[in-house]
Design a protein around this motif. Structure first.
Motif, PDB file in Angstrom:
ATOM      1  N   ARG A 106       0.824  -1.205   0.000  1.00 53.51           N
ATOM      2  CA  ARG A 106       0.000   0.000   0.000  1.00 53.51           C
ATOM      3  C   ARG A 106       0.854   1.248   0.000  1.00 53.51           C
ATOM      4  N   GLU A 107       1.915   1.231   0.790  1.00 51.60           N
ATOM      5  CA  GLU A 107       2.809   2.392   0.836  1.00 51.60           C
ATOM      6  C   GLU A 107       3.472   2.638  -0.524  1.00 51.60           C
ATOM      7  N   GLN A 108       3.726   1.555  -1.244  1.00 50.19           N
ATOM      8  CA  GLN A 108       4.372   1.669  -2.561  1.00 50.19           C
ATOM      9  C   GLN A 108       3.375   1.931  -3.674  1.00 50.19           C
ATOM     10  N   GLY A 109       2.090   1.953  -3.348  1.00 50.95           N
ATOM     11  CA  GLY A 109       1.072   2.189  -4.367  1.00 50.95           C
ATOM     12  C   GLY A 109       0.840   0.995  -5.275  1.00 50.95           C
ATOM     13  N   LEU A 110       1.390  -0.138  -4.909  1.00 45.97           N
ATOM     14  CA  LEU A 110       1.274  -1.338  -5.753  1.00 45.97           C
ATOM     15  C   LEU A 110      -0.164  -1.819  -5.898  1.00 45.97           C
TER      16      LEU A 110
END
Ligand code: C2E
Ligand code: MG
Ligand code: MG
Ligand code: MG
Length: 281
Positions: A106-110
């Motif tokens: 989620r933090e990486q926007g994946l």
């Protein structure tokens, strides 16, 4: 003379891993050491929606990078961990690793532009049957700054039936935390779907043994079609695992199966490889 030959004879006849109590003890000690030395790893296998092909999540599959024996599959060591309560520590490691991975994605926007992208975690009976299992899950989620909505838990029929008294409460607690609950390898146990209607469940995963016999085997067709149709009628999501051919996909999708997992979509991959696979879609 026999004594002099003893060592060589023993090595020649050395039994395979975990066939003896001694080998079992060695494996147990290695497992414990492996945990402290970070030798375990999660691989991820994609799951997609039948109608849109959209990525809906991934199943986390445990691997052990053994210093001498190389990459080991869970079937070669989980049974030993289960015999020695080590499964509790190993299972908690898996849960935490999955929660941390879900947060990182989620933090990486994946996860953007994909489905709920839940990570499905396999539970062992020992974990599920332990008093306060839902509290453990809550603690791990809190410590990992993760949400229950990011995870799914896979249980087998056997685990549910063996604990039919407590299972409903535990499942309700897990769902209250936001987790999705699914029944793995469905069709191989002794459960009737009627049994399952009394339990708060979200999903059924059709055992890959049935899927492997599709599309040609008439018996597998009848059983699989019946399972899919009844499960859908009960409001459960149905996932087929071990899907390898387009013919299997088409047949299952026609019966109402909503999610697919298997070589046709993607094999289990190390985290970095899975992330690259998702970005390339
Ligand atoms: P499972 O949960 O039913 O997982 C599916 C197994 O089928 C995986 O084997 C996966 O790699 C394999 N598979 C998936 N698609 C295909 C396909 O298209 N063709 C073929 N031939 N195989 C496919 P794996 O990773 O060896 O795991 C075996 C079992 O070990 C799992 O079965 C699960 O019951 C258990 N397991 C895995 N990870 C964990 C874990 O973290 N904790 C616990 N307690 N059990 C685990
Ligand atoms: Mg599974
Ligand atoms: Mg399965
Ligand atoms: Mg299995």
């Amino acid at each position: 003379r026999a004594k002099a030959r003893g060592r060589a004879t023993y090595q020649f006849f050395e039994p395979s891993l975990a066939e003896t109590a001694y080998a079992d003890l060695v494996l147990e000690a290695e497992l414990a050491q492996g945990l402290t030395r970070n030798e375990f790893e999660l691989f991820f296998q994609p799951q997609v929606e039948a109608t849109t092909g959209q990525l809906s999540g991934a199943e986390a599959l445990l691997r052990w990078r053994h210093p001498q024996r190389g990459l080991l599959s869970p079937d070669s060591f989980i049974f030993v961990a289960e015999r020695h309560r080590l499964m509790l520590a190993l299972g908690e490691w898996v849960l935490r690793e999955a929660a941390l991975t879900a947060r990182r994605w989620r933090e990486q926007g994946l996860t953007q532009g994909h489905g709920p992208m839940r990570i499905a975690v396999n539970l062992s009976r020992m974990q599920f049957h332990l008093d306060g299992f839902a509290d453990t899950v809550k603690r791990v989620l809190d410590e990992s700054h993760a949400k229950g909505q990011w995870l799914e838990l896979e249980l087998t029929e056997r685990m549910l039936i063996d604990d039919i008294e407590h299972a409903p409460t535990t499942l309700a607690q897990l769902r209250a935390l936001g987790l999705t609950v699914s029944v793995d390898d469905f069709g191989t146990g002794y459960t009737s779907l009627a049994h399952l209607t009394e339990l708060p469940l979200d999903k059924l995963k059709i055992d890959q043994g049935f899927v492997a016999r599709l599309p040609d085997d008439v018996g597998a067709q009848a059983i699989t079609r019946a399972i899919v149709q009844m499960a859908v009628g009960l409001g459960l999501t149905v996932t087929a695992e071990g899907v390898r051919t387009a013919a299997q996909w088409q047949l299952l999708a026609g019966w109402g199966c909503q999610q697919f997992q298997g070589e046709l979509v993607g094999s289990p991959m190390p985290a970095a490889e899975f992330e690259a696979w998702v970005r390339a879609r």
